[in-house]
Design a protein around this motif. Structure first.
Motif, PDB file in Angstrom:
ATOM      1  N   ALA A 174     -32.001 -36.398  -6.561  1.00  0.00           N
ATOM      2  CA  ALA A 174     -31.076 -36.092  -5.466  1.00  0.00           C
ATOM      3  C   ALA A 174     -31.510 -34.795  -4.784  1.00  0.00           C
ATOM      4  CB  ALA A 174     -29.657 -35.972  -6.009  1.00  0.00           C
ATOM      5  N   ASP A 175     -30.794 -34.433  -3.704  1.00  0.00           N
ATOM      6  CA  ASP A 175     -31.100 -33.167  -3.035  1.00  0.00           C
ATOM      7  C   ASP A 175     -30.738 -31.980  -3.907  1.00  0.00           C
ATOM      8  OD1 ASP A 175     -32.098 -34.273  -0.639  1.00  0.00           O
ATOM      9  OD2 ASP A 175     -30.072 -34.545   0.143  1.00  0.00           O
ATOM     10  N   PRO A 202     -31.118 -38.858  -0.722  1.00  0.00           N
ATOM     11  CA  PRO A 202     -30.234 -37.935  -0.014  1.00  0.00           C
ATOM     12  C   PRO A 202     -28.862 -37.892  -0.665  1.00  0.00           C
ATOM     13  CG  PRO A 202     -31.389 -39.355   1.540  1.00  0.00           C
ATOM     14  CD  PRO A 202     -31.668 -39.906   0.178  1.00  0.00           C
ATOM     15  N   GLY A 203     -28.400 -36.679  -0.969  1.00  0.00           N
ATOM     16  CA  GLY A 203     -27.083 -36.550  -1.576  1.00  0.00           C
ATOM     17  C   GLY A 203     -27.034 -35.459  -2.619  1.00  0.00           C
ATOM     18  N   LEU A 231     -22.407 -38.828  -7.894  1.00  0.00           N
ATOM     19  CA  LEU A 231     -23.325 -38.673  -6.775  1.00  0.00           C
ATOM     20  C   LEU A 231     -22.562 -38.889  -5.473  1.00  0.00           C
ATOM     21  CD1 LEU A 231     -26.208 -38.598  -5.421  1.00  0.00           C
ATOM     22  CD2 LEU A 231     -26.223 -41.098  -5.747  1.00  0.00           C
ATOM     23  N   THR A 270     -23.400 -39.464  -1.607  1.00  0.00           N
ATOM     24  CA  THR A 270     -24.559 -39.796  -0.787  1.00  0.00           C
ATOM     25  C   THR A 270     -24.141 -40.609   0.432  1.00  0.00           C
ATOM     26  OG1 THR A 270     -26.724 -40.900  -0.763  1.00  0.00           O
ATOM     27  CG2 THR A 270     -25.016 -41.883  -2.156  1.00  0.00           C
ATOM     28  N   TYR A 323     -29.174 -48.097  -5.604  1.00  0.00           N
ATOM     29  CA  TYR A 323     -29.719 -47.634  -4.328  1.00  0.00           C
ATOM     30  C   TYR A 323     -31.201 -47.965  -4.192  1.00  0.00           C
ATOM     31  CZ  TYR A 323     -25.468 -44.809  -4.390  1.00  0.00           C
ATOM     32  OH  TYR A 323     -24.151 -44.394  -4.465  1.00  0.00           O
TER      33      TYR A 323
END
Length: 435
Positions: free
Chosen positions: A330-331, A348-349, A382, A384, A405
């Motif tokens: 993740a980010d 992204p997230g 999470l 996102t 995902y």
């Protein structure tokens, strides 16, 4: 059909927290010290208990689960163990009758008697009522009892008298030492100082009635005929899969590795925590679950690792990230102290640890090759903007489970897959998608 008679017990309890793993580990180590060849299984999805129980015996610990693993594979694993061991211990999951299927279902399916662990710290004669209830509710065959956290010899005698016709196999005193725990369960073996000495100490503390144990009737395990030549297609022949393996990424079913090798893959391992890059020879990457939240700062500072996984993604290498593996991609990752750390940034997230369990239980992922079975167990969430490509289905409720995902060549989810449940679906995860 050929058969082997071997001592087998299901070590179970009325609930979690009774000391099943501690008592199973102590009994296994005690029997090893008495010269027995011991094999241990874990009932239900789990990663940490099997690692600790493997240290107790020195032999691999596999999973028995009627839904995720399936009855035939469970039976095959028991048959293999019976040919290698004098004793088979199966540690149950949660309480004896909890879950669908439950530990009791496994015991009845394979004709295995139950050895009940009772936390006797706040009771005496009531232990008998609990054991009678555990035996008769199913019913199950009750082999005997281990009374845990016993205060004195007299306390142990009161417990024994309450059991009526059920033998007391062993008592364990209120432990000066025990297996340490954290939010996902017990602490992993590599983090426990002098674990082997601790296991020896637990074995020595277990006051064990060897005569009662020897009187336990063996279980007849059928040995199926040797299978014909392996029919597993070499779908992954010539492909090298790089697998993250260190203190942050260690929640991995040994059967998953066996399946990938059976499909023809060559496996290589690397450590993101040690800032090792994805191996140059890799055709795909597997990031299993673990404890990235405990090592978030180290992962955030591992520039070589982060650059290499981004390069692998940019090059289109299939990347499979499960639970902790997804968290590391993740980010950002916010740990339990509310510190936010940058991660690899492929998904992204933001991931944040939660004070309570955020997901638990068996689930299946629908795929083009059928359902891939597994489970989920996590304390983080999470957030996102990525729309899920699919969702798992919870078992047995059939309601929607974890998001799954896809971002380019990355597939990521909190879902932990058990690959032998669907080899074709497992292989497809590590193949490049076209179009």
């Amino acid at each position: 059909m050929k058969h082997i008679d071997v001592k087998v017990v299901m070590v179970a309890a009325v609930s979690s927290g009774q000391g099943k793993t501690t008592c199973t580990a102590a009994l296994a180590r005690k029997l090893v010290k008495l010269g027995r060849r011991v094999r241990v299984f874990k009932c239900g999805p789990d990663f940490i208990d099997p690692m600790l129980l493997e240290r107790a015996t020195g032999a691999p610990v596999r999973t028995l689960d009627l839904w995720m693993v399936g009855p035939d594979q469970c039976r095959s694993q028991l048959a293999q163990a019976a040919q290698e061991a004098d004793v088979i211990l199966i540690e149950g999951v949660m309480g004896l009758y909890d879950g669908t299927p439950s530990s009791a279902d496994v015991a009845r399916t394979f004709g295995v008697p139950v050895l009940a662990v009772i936390d006797a710290s706040a009771m005496a004669q009531t232990a008998g009522a609990i054991v009678m209830g555990l035996r008769d509710y199913g019913p199950v065959e009750m082999a005997g009892v281990i009374a845990n956290r016993v205060a004195s010899d007299n306390h142990g005698k009161m417990v024994a008298a309450s059991l009526r016709d059920v033998p007391l196999f062993a008592t364990m005193p209120r432990q000066q030492v025990s297996l340490p725990e954290r939010h996902l369960g017990l602490v992993v073996p590599g983090e426990i100082h002098n674990l082997d000495a601790l296991l020896d100490q637990l074995a020595d503390q277990l006051i064990f009635d060897e005569a009662t144990w020897e009187a336990l009737a063996p279980v007849r395990i059928e040995i199926p005929p040797a299978p014909a030549a392996e029919s597993m297609p070499a779908t992954l022949q010539g492909r090298t899969i790089a697998i993250a393996r260190d203190a942050a990424f260690m929640f991995l079913y040994p059967a998953n590795l066996d399946l990938l090798r059976a499909l023809g893959a060559e496996l290589t391992f690397f450590s993101p925590l040690a800032d090792e890059p994805v191996p140059a020879a890799a055709h795909a990457v597997y990031l299993p679950g673990g404890y990235p939240e405990l090592h978030a700062q180290t992962l955030s500072e591992a520039a070589t690792w982060r650059a290499s996984i981004r390069a692998a993604h940019a090059a289109g290498l299939p990347i499979v990230a499960e639970c902790g593996g997804m968290m590391a991609l993740a980010d950002t990752l916010t740990d339990q102290q509310d510190n936010e750390w940058p991660m690899a940034g492929l998904l992204p997230g933001a991931v944040a640890m939660q004070p309570r369990l955020a997901g638990l239980g068996p689930q299946g992922l629908p795929t083009a090759d059928g359902v891939l079975r597994g489970h989920t167990f996590h304390y983080s969430k999470l957030t996102t903007t990525v729309a899920p490509a699919a969702h798992t289905i919870k078992h047995p409720s059939a309601i929607q489970g974890e998001a799954w995902y896809r971002v380019g060549s990355l597939t990521a989810s909190y879902f932990h897959a058990y690959y032998p449940s669907n080899p074709a679906a497992a292989a497809a995860l590590f193949m490049r998608r076209h179009g």
